[in-house]
Design a protein around this motif. Structure first.
Motif, PDB file in Angstrom:
ATOM      1  N   SER A  76       0.835  -1.203   0.000  1.00 57.41           N
ATOM      2  CA  SER A  76       0.000   0.000   0.000  1.00 57.41           C
ATOM      3  C   SER A  76       0.871   1.256   0.000  1.00 57.41           C
ATOM      4  N   ARG A  77       1.985   1.231   0.702  1.00 54.83           N
ATOM      5  CA  ARG A  77       2.879   2.389   0.724  1.00 54.83           C
ATOM      6  C   ARG A  77       3.466   2.653  -0.657  1.00 54.83           C
ATOM      7  N   GLU A  78       3.802   1.584  -1.366  1.00 52.46           N
ATOM      8  CA  GLU A  78       4.357   1.749  -2.708  1.00 52.46           C
ATOM      9  C   GLU A  78       3.282   2.234  -3.675  1.00 52.46           C
ATOM     10  N   GLN A  79       2.070   1.727  -3.531  1.00 51.82           N
ATOM     11  CA  GLN A  79       0.979   2.156  -4.407  1.00 51.82           C
ATOM     12  C   GLN A  79       0.644   3.629  -4.181  1.00 51.82           C
ATOM     13  N   PHE A  80       0.915   4.118  -2.974  1.00 48.30           N
ATOM     14  CA  PHE A  80       0.653   5.521  -2.652  1.00 48.30           C
ATOM     15  C   PHE A  80       1.587   6.455  -3.414  1.00 48.30           C
ATOM     16  N   THR A  81       2.633   5.901  -4.007  1.00 50.78           N
ATOM     17  CA  THR A  81       3.565   6.713  -4.786  1.00 50.78           C
ATOM     18  C   THR A  81       3.212   6.711  -6.273  1.00 50.78           C
ATOM     19  N   GLN A  82       2.215   5.927  -6.664  1.00 51.93           N
ATOM     20  CA  GLN A  82       1.856   5.814  -8.077  1.00 51.93           C
ATOM     21  C   GLN A  82       0.748   6.797  -8.444  1.00 51.93           C
ATOM     22  N   GLY A  83       0.601   7.053  -9.736  1.00 53.43           N
ATOM     23  CA  GLY A  83      -0.450   7.940 -10.207  1.00 53.43           C
ATOM     24  C   GLY A  83      -0.253   9.365  -9.741  1.00 53.43           C
ATOM     25  N   THR A  84      -1.364  10.093  -9.633  1.00 51.30           N
ATOM     26  CA  THR A  84      -1.319  11.488  -9.202  1.00 51.30           C
ATOM     27  C   THR A  84      -2.197  11.685  -7.974  1.00 51.30           C
ATOM     28  N   PRO A  85      -1.818  12.581  -7.065  1.00 48.74           N
ATOM     29  CA  PRO A  85      -2.614  12.820  -5.859  1.00 48.74           C
ATOM     30  C   PRO A  85      -3.998  13.370  -6.209  1.00 48.74           C
ATOM     31  N   VAL A  86      -4.988  13.000  -5.421  1.00 49.47           N
ATOM     32  CA  VAL A  86      -6.367  13.465  -5.623  1.00 49.47           C
ATOM     33  C   VAL A  86      -6.926  13.913  -4.281  1.00 49.47           C
ATOM     34  N   SER A  87      -7.532  15.097  -4.257  1.00 51.21           N
ATOM     35  CA  SER A  87      -8.143  15.568  -3.014  1.00 51.21           C
ATOM     36  C   SER A  87      -9.409  14.773  -2.746  1.00 51.21           C
ATOM     37  N   LYS A  88      -9.798  14.701  -1.501  1.00 50.51           N
ATOM     38  CA  LYS A  88     -10.974  13.921  -1.111  1.00 50.51           C
ATOM     39  C   LYS A  88     -12.238  14.432  -1.795  1.00 50.51           C
ATOM     40  N   SER A  89     -12.307  15.722  -2.001  1.00 53.64           N
ATOM     41  CA  SER A  89     -13.488  16.314  -2.633  1.00 53.64           C
ATOM     42  C   SER A  89     -13.575  16.032  -4.125  1.00 53.64           C
ATOM     43  N   ASP A  90     -12.453  15.573  -4.708  1.00 58.34           N
ATOM     44  CA  ASP A  90     -12.428  15.314  -6.150  1.00 58.34           C
ATOM     45  C   ASP A  90     -12.353  13.831  -6.492  1.00 58.34           C
ATOM     46  N   LEU A  91     -12.631  12.978  -5.525  1.00 60.98           N
ATOM     47  CA  LEU A  91     -12.549  11.534  -5.764  1.00 60.98           C
ATOM     48  C   LEU A  91     -13.509  11.082  -6.860  1.00 60.98           C
ATOM     49  N   LYS A  92     -13.030  10.144  -7.679  1.00 62.24           N
ATOM     50  CA  LYS A  92     -13.848   9.519  -8.710  1.00 62.24           C
ATOM     51  C   LYS A  92     -13.760   8.006  -8.564  1.00 62.24           C
ATOM     52  N   PRO A  93     -14.814   7.290  -8.968  1.00 59.59           N
ATOM     53  CA  PRO A  93     -14.750   5.829  -8.931  1.00 59.59           C
ATOM     54  C   PRO A  93     -13.523   5.321  -9.681  1.00 59.59           C
ATOM     55  N   GLY A  94     -12.838   4.364  -9.088  1.00 59.47           N
ATOM     56  CA  GLY A  94     -11.616   3.831  -9.687  1.00 59.47           C
ATOM     57  C   GLY A  94     -10.360   4.378  -9.049  1.00 59.47           C
ATOM     58  N   ASP A  95     -10.467   5.471  -8.264  1.00 60.18           N
ATOM     59  CA  ASP A  95      -9.302   6.008  -7.571  1.00 60.18           C
ATOM     60  C   ASP A  95      -8.889   5.068  -6.435  1.00 60.18           C
ATOM     61  N   LEU A  96      -7.616   5.058  -6.117  1.00 60.81           N
ATOM     62  CA  LEU A  96      -7.129   4.306  -4.965  1.00 60.81           C
ATOM     63  C   LEU A  96      -7.194   5.212  -3.742  1.00 60.81           C
ATOM     64  N   VAL A  97      -7.741   4.715  -2.645  1.00 55.91           N
ATOM     65  CA  VAL A  97      -7.841   5.495  -1.409  1.00 55.91           C
ATOM     66  C   VAL A  97      -7.002   4.812  -0.328  1.00 55.91           C
ATOM     67  N   PHE A  98      -6.321   5.632   0.493  1.00 50.41           N
ATOM     68  CA  PHE A  98      -5.342   5.098   1.432  1.00 50.41           C
ATOM     69  C   PHE A  98      -5.655   5.526   2.871  1.00 50.41           C
ATOM     70  N   PHE A  99      -5.251   4.659   3.805  1.00 50.22           N
ATOM     71  CA  PHE A  99      -5.551   4.875   5.215  1.00 50.22           C
ATOM     72  C   PHE A  99      -4.345   4.505   6.085  1.00 50.22           C
ATOM     73  N   ASN A 100      -4.304   5.127   7.257  1.00 53.31           N
ATOM     74  CA  ASN A 100      -3.288   4.812   8.259  1.00 53.31           C
ATOM     75  C   ASN A 100      -3.965   3.991   9.349  1.00 53.31           C
ATOM     76  N   THR A 101      -3.810   2.682   9.295  1.00 50.81           N
ATOM     77  CA  THR A 101      -4.443   1.803  10.277  1.00 50.81           C
ATOM     78  C   THR A 101      -3.455   1.271  11.306  1.00 50.81           C
ATOM     79  N   SER A 102      -2.180   1.588  11.114  1.00 58.91           N
ATOM     80  CA  SER A 102      -1.150   1.056  12.012  1.00 58.91           C
ATOM     81  C   SER A 102      -0.535   2.116  12.915  1.00 58.91           C
ATOM     82  N   GLY A 103      -0.809   3.375  12.605  1.00 59.24           N
ATOM     83  CA  GLY A 103      -0.229   4.457  13.383  1.00 59.24           C
ATOM     84  C   GLY A 103       1.118   4.913  12.868  1.00 59.24           C
ATOM     85  N   SER A 104       1.563   4.311  11.759  1.00 62.61           N
ATOM     86  CA  SER A 104       2.883   4.667  11.234  1.00 62.61           C
ATOM     87  C   SER A 104       2.847   4.917   9.734  1.00 62.61           C
TER      88      SER A 104
END
Length: 307
Positions: A76-104
């Protein structure tokens, strides 16, 4: 209906993400999200890459996108470096969304479906659909999004309208939780028989209790599919079994529930007890997804009838 395509795959993915895709297949964004939802209930396994025996979050996104000729990195960390950043307000279906579930930092990834819904492989319920703004968990852990493909606005809007909004519709897991509470069942035992509902899942206690009473059962592969929507027909069956309802009076005619329909008896019992009157067009909406509102209304009506 004219088929709308993702912008030519090879060109768009090379330009947007820089991924060296050599043989991408043309497909609509609807096909991407529909394919993703086909695997709801698939089991989770840390480090897993097999959709049948167990897969983790990044393995899941990688697996889905690979079906369309799109190469994602492994974690997931590596995938977060791919494509282009998207703001939450501009999300479209098919975008990858990322979360911090480990605290790090980034530790979880999913695929955005529209209407604030995303699908991912979770440790608690396997592949399931959740809300990115869920105040109990995902909302506070949201990190950001990346776009690895560019879809037209029209395509994204179509998928957004088609995405299941679980703030409106009832999932099997949520139906189990609300029904167990309404019945006053003991939900402390979380050792469920379902391969896709682990003991630490929020659905575990309710599904275990309801399964012991044979109110809710799994599918042929032993899955409960907590993240799947429940239809009005399925809800009718569950409610009749949960409260032991019996037929009262003459059958009621619903245009979409013929006598040979598998849910005919359950729908008739609900109607004969005054729990449902059907829709204004004379149908029951047998294959429509049940809303949370109707779930609560049906349970309340049953409880009032039994008093």
């Amino acid at each position: 209906m004219k088929k709308k395509w993702i912008l030519p795959m090879f060109a768009s993915f090379m330009l947007v993400s820089g991924i060296g895709v050599s043989a991408a297949e043309a497909a609509t964004v609807n096909e991407l999200t529909s394919t993703a939802k086909q695997y709801i209930g698939a089991p989770y396994k840390y480090g897993g890459t097999n959709i049948q025996t167990g897969i983790d979050c990044s393995g899941y996104t990688r697996y889905i996108f690979s079906k369309f000729g799109i190469s994602l990195k492994r974690s997931s960390r590596e995938q977060f470096t791919q494509g282009t950043p998207v703001s939450k307000s501009d999300l479209k279906p098919g975008d990858l969304v990322f979360f911090n579930t480990s605290g790090s930092g980034v530790s979880h990834v999913g695929i955005y479906l529209g209407s604030n819904q995303f699908i991912s492989a979770t440790t608690s319920g396997g592949v399931e659909i959740d809300n990115i703004n869920d105040r109990y968990y995902w909302g506070s852990r949201y990190v950001g999004a990346r776009r690895v493909a560019e879809f037209t606005n029209e395509q994204a809007e179509q998928v957004k309208e088609a995405a299941i909004d679980f703030s409106v519709y009832a999932s099997r897991g949520e139906a189990a939780i609300r029904l167990a509470a309404a019945l006053g069942l003991d939900t402390n035992d979380t050792a469920t028989p379902f391969v896709d509902v682990k003991p630490d899942s929020k659905y575990a206690g309710a599904t275990k209790a309801l399964n012991e009473l044979q109110i809710f059962t799994g599918d042929a592969s032993g899955k409960f599919n907590p993240g799947s929507p429940i239809t009005r027909a399925q809800l009718a069956k569950v409610l009749v079994k949960a409260y032991g309802l019996q037929m009262k009076g003459e059958p009621k005619t619903f245009t979409d529930v013929p006598a040979n329909h598998w849910a005919y008896e359950y729908v008739q019992i609900l109607a004969s007890n005054g729990i449902t009157t059907g829709k204004s067009d004379g149908s029951f909406g047998v294959d429509e997804y049940a809303t949370l509102e109707h779930l609560d209304i049906f349970i309340e009506r049953i409880k009032n009838n039994l008093q």
